[in-house]
Scaffold this motif. Structure first.
Motif, PDB file in Angstrom:
ATOM      1  N   SER A 179       3.917   1.091   0.515  1.00 35.66           N
ATOM      2  CA  SER A 179       4.052   2.157   1.515  1.00 35.66           C
ATOM      3  C   SER A 179       5.126   1.747   2.500  1.00 35.66           C
ATOM      4  O   SER A 179       5.274   0.557   2.790  1.00 35.66           O
ATOM      5  N   GLY A 224       7.036   2.298   6.465  1.00 37.54           N
ATOM      6  CA  GLY A 224       6.626   2.571   7.846  1.00 37.54           C
ATOM      7  C   GLY A 224       6.680   1.291   8.657  1.00 37.54           C
ATOM      8  O   GLY A 224       7.046   0.228   8.144  1.00 37.54           O
ATOM      9  N   THR A 247       4.225  -0.422   9.822  1.00 33.63           N
ATOM     10  CA  THR A 247       3.175  -1.391   9.506  1.00 33.63           C
ATOM     11  C   THR A 247       3.599  -2.346   8.395  1.00 33.63           C
ATOM     12  O   THR A 247       3.227  -3.514   8.409  1.00 33.63           O
ATOM     13  N   ASP A 257       4.704   7.463  -1.828  1.00 34.77           N
ATOM     14  CA  ASP A 257       5.183   8.788  -1.421  1.00 34.77           C
ATOM     15  C   ASP A 257       6.678   8.762  -1.129  1.00 34.77           C
ATOM     16  O   ASP A 257       7.288   7.688  -1.097  1.00 34.77           O
ATOM     17  N   LEU A 266      -1.631   3.759   7.162  1.00 31.13           N
ATOM     18  CA  LEU A 266      -2.606   4.724   7.680  1.00 31.13           C
ATOM     19  C   LEU A 266      -1.955   5.566   8.764  1.00 31.13           C
ATOM     20  O   LEU A 266      -1.403   5.016   9.714  1.00 31.13           O
ATOM     21  N   HIS A 315      -4.007  10.198   7.626  1.00 29.28           N
ATOM     22  CA  HIS A 315      -3.353  10.496   6.349  1.00 29.28           C
ATOM     23  C   HIS A 315      -3.097   9.237   5.519  1.00 29.28           C
ATOM     24  O   HIS A 315      -2.898   8.152   6.045  1.00 29.28           O
ATOM     25  N   GLY A 343      -0.580   8.146   2.282  1.00 26.67           N
ATOM     26  CA  GLY A 343       0.613   8.716   1.669  1.00 26.67           C
ATOM     27  C   GLY A 343       0.992   9.925   2.503  1.00 26.67           C
ATOM     28  O   GLY A 343       0.998   9.869   3.736  1.00 26.67           O
ATOM     29  N   PHE A 344       1.278  11.063   1.820  1.00 26.34           N
ATOM     30  CA  PHE A 344       1.528  12.296   2.575  1.00 26.34           C
ATOM     31  C   PHE A 344       0.328  13.240   2.503  1.00 26.34           C
ATOM     32  O   PHE A 344       0.458  14.431   2.763  1.00 26.34           O
ATOM     33  N   LYS A 392      -3.748   2.832  16.334  1.00 26.55           N
ATOM     34  CA  LYS A 392      -4.551   3.122  15.138  1.00 26.55           C
ATOM     35  C   LYS A 392      -6.046   2.839  15.368  1.00 26.55           C
ATOM     36  O   LYS A 392      -6.858   3.063  14.467  1.00 26.55           O
TER      37      LYS A 392
HETATM   38  C1  GLP Z   1       4.289   7.802   6.813  1.00 27.90           C
HETATM   39  C2  GLP Z   1       4.290   7.498   5.328  1.00 27.90           C
HETATM   40  C3  GLP Z   1       2.995   6.841   4.915  1.00 27.90           C
HETATM   41  C4  GLP Z   1       2.707   5.673   5.831  1.00 27.90           C
HETATM   42  C5  GLP Z   1       2.551   6.147   7.246  1.00 27.90           C
HETATM   43  C6  GLP Z   1       2.236   5.049   8.258  1.00 27.90           C
HETATM   44  O1  GLP Z   1       3.593   8.972   7.057  1.00 27.90           O
HETATM   45  N1  GLP Z   1       4.518   8.707   4.564  1.00 27.90           N
HETATM   46  O2  GLP Z   1       3.070   6.406   3.582  1.00 27.90           O
HETATM   47  O3  GLP Z   1       1.552   5.026   5.406  1.00 27.90           O
HETATM   48  O4  GLP Z   1       3.752   6.766   7.615  1.00 27.90           O
HETATM   49  O5  GLP Z   1       3.358   4.692   9.001  1.00 27.90           O
HETATM   50  P1  GLP Z   1       3.393   3.569  10.110  1.00 27.90           P
HETATM   51  O6  GLP Z   1       3.095   2.286   9.415  1.00 27.90           O
HETATM   52  O7  GLP Z   1       4.808   3.617  10.628  1.00 27.90           O
HETATM   53  O8  GLP Z   1       2.379   3.910  11.120  1.00 27.90           O
END
Ligand code: GLP
Length: 242
Positions: free
Chosen positions: A37, A39, A41, A69, A135, A140, A142-143, A203
């Motif tokens: 994933s 982002g 995190t 995604d 997360l 959510h 993924g999407f 979170k």
């Molecule tokens: C986006 C991605 C997800 C990801 C989420 C968390 O929405 N599509 O796959 O898990 O962001 O992002 P962050 O780690 O920046 O909070």
């Protein structure tokens, strides 16, 4: 069922634990199919995997790496496309062969066919061994936004407003539709092993809901309570309401 929760004491420990989960999977099974994933995190975790690879190279020639995604409606070269993020953060550093890096496209005339192709390709390789999931603050995965049926398979969802506004600002794309192609909840739940990663105070509330709240499509992440082999890796800040 008892949930498998790990709480890291620092951001550094969080990134290292997460990174070793992925490296360990590939060391145990060189043909592993691993979903990542993008982002905030996972960015440092990818950097730590790269660091481990530089000091103790491991064989990635047979592993399959894919992203759960992808943004649709933008070019793949856009810095915020998951394809480009994963390539620059990890795939190019590790030298994963192009045919073993599976990403759904950002642009297509037929996304339905692309969804079938994406999940079909993962199935052809024996299914997903480890899926790393970030997360969303709204739960959510993924999407898959709140309201997505648990029976969903790969599909193109709407994008959340904040992300859409950011991408339009970044790319100058004014009106063309943007979305997110993603494995569905059902696909995600079929992974043999899942690593859910969440860090930071923003979170904390959704982490509490994910682990102790009702299992409901209003919070997609709550479905993970039902997965038989899911580890929830948190830092102290995101775990503070537990
Ligand atoms: C986006 C991605 C997800 C990801 C989420 C968390 O929405 N599509 O796959 O898990 O962001 O992002 P962050 O780690 O920046 O909070």
């Amino acid at each position: 069922m008892k949930l498998n929760i790990t709480i890291a004491r620092s951001e550094n420990e969080f990134d290292r634990l997460a990174a070793w989960r992925v490296v360990g999977e590939i060391l145990n099974n060189p043909r592993a199919v691993v979903g990542l994933s993008t982002g905030q995190t996972t960015r440092n975790m990818h950097a730590v995997i790269s660091e481990i690879f530089a000091t103790h190279p491991f064989d990635v020639s047979q592993a399959t790496i894919f992203g759960v995604d992808e943004v649709t409606g933008v070019s793949r070269d856009y810095a915020g496309a998951c394809y480009t993020m994963l390539r620059t953060q990890l795939i190019d550093v590790l030298g994963v062969p192009a045919e073993n890096f599976i990403m759904p496209p950002t642009l297509s005339d037929d996304f339905d066919a692309e969804c079938v192709k994406f999940s079909g390709e993962l199935a052809r390789r024996g299914g997903v061994d480890l899926q790393v999931l970030g997360l969303g603050v709204n739960g959510h995965l993924g999407f898959n936004q709140p309201g997505t049926p648990f029976e969903s398979t790969a599909w193109v969802s709407k994008m959340d407003e904040a992300l859409e506004a950011r991408i339009r600002r970044d790319t100058g794309i004014a009106t063309a539709p943007l979305g997110g192609i993603t494995l569905g909840i059902k696909d995600i739940m079929h992974s043999r092993r899942i690593l859910l990663v969440a860090k930071g105070e923003s979170k904390a509330e959704i982490v509490k809901q994910m682990l102790t709240g009702p299992i409901s499509i209003d919070n997609p992440s709550s479905v993970l309570q039902l997965h038989p082999n899911c580890e929830f890796l948190l830092d102290i800040q995101s775990a503070k309401l537990l």
